[in-house]
Design an enzyme around this catalytic site. Sequence first.
Site, PDB file in Angstrom:
ATOM      1  N   VAL A  14       0.811  -1.289  -0.067  1.00  0.00           N
ATOM      2  CA  VAL A  14       0.294   0.290  -0.134  1.00  0.00           C
ATOM      3  C   VAL A  14       1.104   1.020  -0.037  1.00  0.00           C
ATOM      4  O   VAL A  14       0.750   2.284  -0.787  1.00  0.00           O
ATOM      5  CB  VAL A  14      -1.241   0.188   1.675  1.00  0.00           C
ATOM      6  CG1 VAL A  14      -1.774   1.456   1.002  1.00  0.00           C
ATOM      7  CG2 VAL A  14      -1.916  -1.073   1.066  1.00  0.00           C
ATOM      8  N   LYS A  40      14.539  -2.385   1.076  1.00  0.00           N
ATOM      9  CA  LYS A  40      13.746  -2.121   1.080  1.00  0.00           C
ATOM     10  C   LYS A  40      13.604  -0.211   0.634  1.00  0.00           C
ATOM     11  O   LYS A  40      12.643   0.101  -0.661  1.00  0.00           O
ATOM     12  CB  LYS A  40      12.269  -1.974   1.856  1.00  0.00           C
ATOM     13  CG  LYS A  40      10.873  -1.937   1.629  1.00  0.00           C
ATOM     14  CD  LYS A  40      10.099  -2.755   0.217  1.00  0.00           C
ATOM     15  CE  LYS A  40       8.835  -3.046  -0.416  1.00  0.00           C
ATOM     16  NZ  LYS A  40       8.681  -3.056  -1.547  1.00  0.00           N
ATOM     17  N   THR A 121      -3.315   2.413   7.777  1.00  0.00           N
ATOM     18  CA  THR A 121      -2.893   1.593   8.804  1.00  0.00           C
ATOM     19  C   THR A 121      -4.060   0.543   9.555  1.00  0.00           C
ATOM     20  O   THR A 121      -4.838   1.299  10.161  1.00  0.00           O
ATOM     21  CB  THR A 121      -2.246   1.213  10.044  1.00  0.00           C
ATOM     22  OG1 THR A 121      -0.017   2.194   9.126  1.00  0.00           O
ATOM     23  CG2 THR A 121      -1.488   0.757  10.839  1.00  0.00           C
ATOM     24  N   ASN A 122      -3.545  -0.675   9.252  1.00  0.00           N
ATOM     25  CA  ASN A 122      -5.774  -1.060  10.063  1.00  0.00           C
ATOM     26  C   ASN A 122      -5.053  -1.716  12.220  1.00  0.00           C
ATOM     27  O   ASN A 122      -4.169  -2.298  11.893  1.00  0.00           O
ATOM     28  CB  ASN A 122      -5.908  -2.347   8.842  1.00  0.00           C
ATOM     29  CG  ASN A 122      -7.202  -2.306   7.624  1.00  0.00           C
ATOM     30  OD1 ASN A 122      -7.598  -1.389   7.947  1.00  0.00           O
ATOM     31  ND2 ASN A 122      -6.351  -2.452   7.058  1.00  0.00           N
ATOM     32  N   PRO A 123      -6.928  -2.021  12.269  1.00  0.00           N
ATOM     33  CA  PRO A 123      -7.431  -1.338  12.367  1.00  0.00           C
ATOM     34  C   PRO A 123      -7.319  -0.338  11.865  1.00  0.00           C
ATOM     35  O   PRO A 123      -7.325   0.587  12.777  1.00  0.00           O
ATOM     36  CB  PRO A 123      -7.985  -2.279  13.339  1.00  0.00           C
ATOM     37  CG  PRO A 123      -7.188  -1.997  14.046  1.00  0.00           C
ATOM     38  CD  PRO A 123      -6.036  -2.790  13.805  1.00  0.00           C
ATOM     39  N   ASP A 125      -9.416   2.362  12.520  1.00  0.00           N
ATOM     40  CA  ASP A 125     -10.512   3.637  13.814  1.00  0.00           C
ATOM     41  C   ASP A 125      -9.432   3.405  14.870  1.00  0.00           C
ATOM     42  O   ASP A 125      -9.107   4.549  15.075  1.00  0.00           O
ATOM     43  CB  ASP A 125     -11.729   2.989  13.695  1.00  0.00           C
ATOM     44  CG  ASP A 125     -12.547   3.099  12.401  1.00  0.00           C
ATOM     45  OD1 ASP A 125     -12.458   3.829  11.666  1.00  0.00           O
ATOM     46  OD2 ASP A 125     -12.969   1.783  12.214  1.00  0.00           O
ATOM     47  N   ARG A 153     -16.695   1.659  -2.892  1.00  0.00           N
ATOM     48  CA  ARG A 153     -17.003   0.152  -4.139  1.00  0.00           C
ATOM     49  C   ARG A 153     -18.565   0.281  -3.613  1.00  0.00           C
ATOM     50  O   ARG A 153     -19.340  -0.451  -4.804  1.00  0.00           O
ATOM     51  CB  ARG A 153     -16.792  -1.296  -2.612  1.00  0.00           C
ATOM     52  CG  ARG A 153     -15.036  -1.220  -2.893  1.00  0.00           C
ATOM     53  CD  ARG A 153     -14.983  -2.796  -2.106  1.00  0.00           C
ATOM     54  NE  ARG A 153     -13.865  -2.894  -1.973  1.00  0.00           N
ATOM     55  CZ  ARG A 153     -12.946  -2.811  -0.465  1.00  0.00           C
ATOM     56  NH1 ARG A 153     -14.367  -2.834   0.719  1.00  0.00           N
ATOM     57  NH2 ARG A 153     -12.156  -2.748  -0.379  1.00  0.00           N
ATOM     58  N   HIS A 177     -14.704   0.796  10.035  1.00  0.00           N
ATOM     59  CA  HIS A 177     -13.784  -0.122   8.829  1.00  0.00           C
ATOM     60  C   HIS A 177     -14.339  -1.773   9.058  1.00  0.00           C
ATOM     61  O   HIS A 177     -12.830  -2.211   9.388  1.00  0.00           O
ATOM     62  CB  HIS A 177     -11.997   0.402   8.566  1.00  0.00           C
ATOM     63  CG  HIS A 177     -12.194   0.024   7.412  1.00  0.00           C
ATOM     64  ND1 HIS A 177     -12.994   0.433   6.852  1.00  0.00           N
ATOM     65  CD2 HIS A 177     -10.287  -0.181   7.298  1.00  0.00           C
ATOM     66  CE1 HIS A 177     -11.548  -0.219   5.134  1.00  0.00           C
ATOM     67  NE2 HIS A 177     -10.577  -1.153   6.185  1.00  0.00           N
ATOM     68  N   THR A 230      -3.797  -6.006  -0.850  1.00  0.00           N
ATOM     69  CA  THR A 230      -4.758  -4.742  -1.569  1.00  0.00           C
ATOM     70  C   THR A 230      -3.973  -4.308  -1.971  1.00  0.00           C
ATOM     71  O   THR A 230      -3.474  -2.910  -1.298  1.00  0.00           O
ATOM     72  CB  THR A 230      -6.029  -4.434  -0.869  1.00  0.00           C
ATOM     73  OG1 THR A 230      -5.372  -3.502   0.467  1.00  0.00           O
ATOM     74  CG2 THR A 230      -7.018  -5.349  -0.526  1.00  0.00           C
TER      75      THR A 230
END
Length: 315
Positions: A14, A40, A121-123, A125, A153, A177, A230
């Site tokens: 991402v 990287k 970055t997840n989660p 919220d 979407r 989310h 994703t």
Amino acid sequence: MKTRKVGIIGLGHVGAHVAYSLAVQGIADELLLVDMKEQKLTSEVQDLRDAAAYLPHRVTINAGDFADLKDCDVIVNSVGKIELLETHDRLSEMDFTIKAVRGYVQKIKDSGFDGVLINITNPCDIVTRELAMGLGLPKGRVFGTGTGLDTSRLLSALARQTGVDHKSITAYMMGEHGALQFAPWSAVSFRGMPLDEWAKTDERFRFDRDALQKESIGGGWVTYVGKQCTEYGICTTAARMVHIVLHDEKAIMPASMELCGEYGEEGLFVGVPCLIGKNGVEQVIELPLTDEEKAKFHDCCEGVRKNMEHLKDLY
């Protein structure tokens, strides 16, 4: 003329695609990339510099450290560990991402950064809240992509269903989310005419709303199953938000933002329609939800609060 400088923390699938989107669209004049993996970081900087020569505009790409983020107008936080999503639960990343954020948020603060931070970055919220508390910036300066991608979407699905171009549709996904989010159908309109009004006379608008909502929520997993990541959707969402901030567009789109009484909720970050400008989220837009939709939104918030309880185990 002021140089538009954007920092990106974390150069996985991402983060690297966010950098490329910002470069190829000419949104940023300078990109500062930060990653804990030195090789990287070096490789991504080289690859982007190779591309920059053939872009129709000038963009400078540099590697840096947290201290170098001081002069950034916007920072995009995209640190993550995508393979943890194999459980199909965004919360499976929490142990890694929260600890990671706590390891460098003070470094961002110590740099003197005084811009806007957008979290991917997840989660989403919960991590956005963690960053906001750690940085101590004015309200609205830290927000997340939240349900922004899920809304794209929904718009795409509505366009395919009705034949109306997505740019002529107003619709949102709200709440967590994650699996608890929902579409407030009472707020869906097509150039000002509500969905329910269209449905009275046109069968294209009489579709299975639950099925379409489920499709919008589960789309990320469809992407992940075949490529174990994703990329394009979320990087475009983040790039759009960066553009809105840098150009002070005062545009409305969903974002993960702190609630302080809006919708009767407080003490957490969740996805809601927001007015975004140069100062980040400048206003939370309160939609006139139905009683049923208000109940669903409250359930979303309770779900996020329940997940936040896990934070106590990470201190």
